[in-house]
Design an enzyme around this catalytic site. Structure first.
Site, PDB file in Angstrom:
ATOM      1  N   ASP A  99      -6.881  97.901   2.265  1.00 61.54           N
ATOM      2  CA  ASP A  99      -6.752  99.361   2.365  1.00 61.54           C
ATOM      3  C   ASP A  99      -8.100  99.986   2.043  1.00 61.54           C
ATOM      4  OD1 ASP A  99      -5.338 101.847   2.759  1.00 61.54           O
ATOM      5  OD2 ASP A  99      -5.529 102.160   0.605  1.00 61.54           O
ATOM      6  N   SER A 100      -8.272 101.226   2.494  1.00 57.17           N
ATOM      7  CA  SER A 100      -9.491 101.957   2.150  1.00 57.17           C
ATOM      8  C   SER A 100      -9.602 102.111   0.627  1.00 57.17           C
ATOM      9  CB  SER A 100      -9.467 103.335   2.817  1.00 57.17           C
ATOM     10  OG  SER A 100      -8.277 104.004   2.463  1.00 57.17           O
ATOM     11  N   TYR A 155     -11.016 107.061   4.158  1.00 57.25           N
ATOM     12  CA  TYR A 155     -11.362 106.842   5.561  1.00 57.25           C
ATOM     13  C   TYR A 155     -10.790 107.963   6.457  1.00 57.25           C
ATOM     14  CZ  TYR A 155     -12.663 101.814   5.009  1.00 57.25           C
ATOM     15  OH  TYR A 155     -13.264 100.617   4.690  1.00 57.25           O
ATOM     16  N   GLY A 156      -9.823 108.713   5.903  1.00 50.36           N
ATOM     17  CA  GLY A 156      -8.975 109.605   6.703  1.00 50.36           C
ATOM     18  C   GLY A 156      -9.674 110.580   7.631  1.00 50.36           C
ATOM     19  N   CYS A 196      -3.337 100.086   5.869  1.00 49.80           N
ATOM     20  CA  CYS A 196      -3.942 101.419   5.874  1.00 49.80           C
ATOM     21  C   CYS A 196      -3.672 101.999   7.258  1.00 49.80           C
ATOM     22  CB  CYS A 196      -5.446 101.286   5.639  1.00 49.80           C
ATOM     23  SG  CYS A 196      -6.384 102.817   5.829  1.00 49.80           S
ATOM     24  N   ASN A 197      -3.051 103.162   7.290  1.00 53.96           N
ATOM     25  CA  ASN A 197      -2.719 103.744   8.589  1.00 53.96           C
ATOM     26  C   ASN A 197      -3.961 104.140   9.370  1.00 53.96           C
ATOM     27  OD1 ASN A 197       0.386 104.279   8.971  1.00 53.96           O
ATOM     28  ND2 ASN A 197      -0.070 104.485   6.808  1.00 53.96           N
ATOM     29  N   THR A 198      -4.958 104.678   8.668  1.00 52.56           N
ATOM     30  CA  THR A 198      -6.163 105.136   9.368  1.00 52.56           C
ATOM     31  C   THR A 198      -6.881 103.943  10.004  1.00 52.56           C
ATOM     32  OG1 THR A 198      -6.327 106.902   7.727  1.00 52.56           O
ATOM     33  CG2 THR A 198      -8.263 106.501   9.097  1.00 52.56           C
ATOM     34  N   GLU A 255      -5.129 111.303  -5.374  1.00 53.33           N
ATOM     35  CA  GLU A 255      -6.233 110.549  -5.989  1.00 53.33           C
ATOM     36  C   GLU A 255      -6.733 111.221  -7.267  1.00 53.33           C
ATOM     37  OE1 GLU A 255      -9.093 108.730  -3.511  1.00 53.33           O
ATOM     38  OE2 GLU A 255      -7.407 107.510  -2.850  1.00 53.33           O
ATOM     39  N   CYS A 264       1.126 107.480   5.850  1.00 54.53           N
ATOM     40  CA  CYS A 264      -0.097 107.338   5.059  1.00 54.53           C
ATOM     41  C   CYS A 264       0.310 106.614   3.785  1.00 54.53           C
ATOM     42  CB  CYS A 264      -0.691 108.705   4.727  1.00 54.53           C
ATOM     43  SG  CYS A 264      -2.063 108.596   3.561  1.00 54.53           S
ATOM     44  N   THR A 265      -0.513 105.650   3.408  1.00 53.82           N
ATOM     45  CA  THR A 265      -0.178 104.809   2.252  1.00 53.82           C
ATOM     46  C   THR A 265       0.034 105.594   0.964  1.00 53.82           C
ATOM     47  OG1 THR A 265      -2.547 104.565   1.958  1.00 53.82           O
ATOM     48  CG2 THR A 265      -1.408 102.785   3.104  1.00 53.82           C
ATOM     49  N   HIS A 266      -0.655 106.742   0.833  1.00 53.54           N
ATOM     50  CA  HIS A 266      -0.591 107.501  -0.419  1.00 53.54           C
ATOM     51  C   HIS A 266       0.697 108.316  -0.571  1.00 53.54           C
ATOM     52  CE1 HIS A 266      -4.781 106.542  -0.692  1.00 53.54           C
ATOM     53  NE2 HIS A 266      -5.003 107.352  -1.699  1.00 53.54           N
TER      54      HIS A 266
HETATM   55  N1  DGL Z   1      -5.040 104.566   3.313  1.00 54.65           N
HETATM   56  C1  DGL Z   1      -5.203 105.736   4.128  1.00 54.65           C
HETATM   57  C2  DGL Z   1      -4.085 105.805   5.163  1.00 54.65           C
HETATM   58  O1  DGL Z   1      -3.046 105.192   5.037  1.00 54.65           O
HETATM   59  C3  DGL Z   1      -5.229 106.997   3.308  1.00 54.65           C
HETATM   60  C4  DGL Z   1      -6.461 107.143   2.446  1.00 54.65           C
HETATM   61  C5  DGL Z   1      -7.725 107.375   3.246  1.00 54.65           C
HETATM   62  O2  DGL Z   1      -7.874 108.415   3.899  1.00 54.65           O
HETATM   63  O3  DGL Z   1      -8.584 106.495   3.189  1.00 54.65           O
HETATM   64  O4  DGL Z   1      -4.233 106.496   6.137  1.00 54.65           O
END
Ligand code: DGL
Length: 272
Positions: A9-10, A41-42, A72-74, A157, A191-193
């Site tokens: 993940d990012s 990364y978003g 990580c979705n992004t 965060e 999104c993971t968060h």
């Molecule tokens: N892990 C990213 C996602 O699932 C969210 C955090 C990021 O923007 O890096 O999209």
């Protein structure tokens, strides 16, 4: 040498996905990498997300992982296809990289009765259009409405996910999404968060709307993948261990990581 499953993940968010994977498949060895030094990364471009993700994938290969999950979705939206189709055949044709979008798209249509699904994610995930495209393959009759929630990751965060102040931005994006399409009955947290905001999200949604999170879906899909691919399953070492790595401060990773994972995290610093 171990041959763990790599979970990428990012930052710490992928731990919400890893949590479900480790519960479903405790027998394997795992390495988790959070690229916190370059997160989030978003809002980054396709090229940057691809370059960063590929560097991390190559790091996992050096660490002995035959299989890497982009939790990580992004990264799944912006880097996975190029890595699978262009990079892997050149750098590691015997290794595999999987993402979180396809397994989620395969099932999300089953939750809706109205046939209208809302997808909430980062700008990168939403602008890529990946969810709308993938969901339309599996559920051509389902309509997808997407919305980027750029304030949610920073709120989480910075430890504000439970605060009264977070209510404003949670309600704001949910209202915007439902204004786009009042007949939405299923909302996917892409999104993971976002699972950390679930209590607040539920608070501002009417009861008839279901909220879908990805951890369980991805864990089930990985279980199925390993059953269907014994040639990969037999290559993964089965010591039941997990090592956590971050490209930034370990103390910070451990504090945040334990919130996302729901138990203590002890990370090590790594360069890529
Ligand atoms: N892990 C990213 C996602 O699932 C969210 C955090 C990021 O923007 O890096 O999209």
């Amino acid at each position: 040498m171990q041959h763990p499953i790599g979970i990428f993940d990012s930052g710490y968010g992928g731990l919400t996905v890893f949590r479900s994977i480790a519960e479903a498949l405790p027998q394997y060895d795992y390495i988790y990498l959070g690229d916190n030094g370059r997160a989030p990364y978003g809002n980054r471009s396709f090229d940057t997300v691809h370059q960063y993700t590929l560097e991390c994938v190559e790091w996992f290969f050096k660490m002995g992982c035959p299989l890497v999950i982009l939790a990580c979705n992004t990264a799944s939206a912006k880097a996975l296809r190029t890595i699978q189709q262009r990079d892997l055949p050149l750098i590691a044709p015997d290794k595999r990289v999987l993402g979180v979008i396809r397994p989620t798209a395969e099932v999300v249509g089953k939750y809706t009765k109205t046939g209208v699904v809302g997808v909430l994610g980062t700008r990168g995930t939403v602008n890529s259009g990946s969810y709308a495209i993938e969901i339309s393959h599996f559920f051509p009759d389902v309509t997808v409405h997407q919305l980027a929630c750029p304030m949610w990751v920073p709120l989480i965060e910075n430890g504000e996910y439970d605060s009264d102040g977070a209510d404003y931005f949670v309600k704001k994006y949910l209202d915007e999404l439902l204004q786009q399409a009042p007949d939405i009955d299923t909302i996917l947290l892409a999104c993971t968060h976002y699972p950390l905001l679930i209590n607040k999200i539920m608070k501002f949604l009417p009861d008839h709307i279901s909220v879908v999170t990805q951890g369980g879906i991805v864990a089930e899909s990985l279980t199925d993948y390993l059953k269907r691919h014994p040639e990969m399953e037999t290559r993964i070492s089965k010591g039941g261990s997990t090592r956590y790595f971050t490209t930034d401060d370990t103390a910070d990773f451990d504090t945040h990581g334990s919130l996302f994972l729901g138990r203590e995290v002890r990370s090590q610093f790594t360069t890529l």
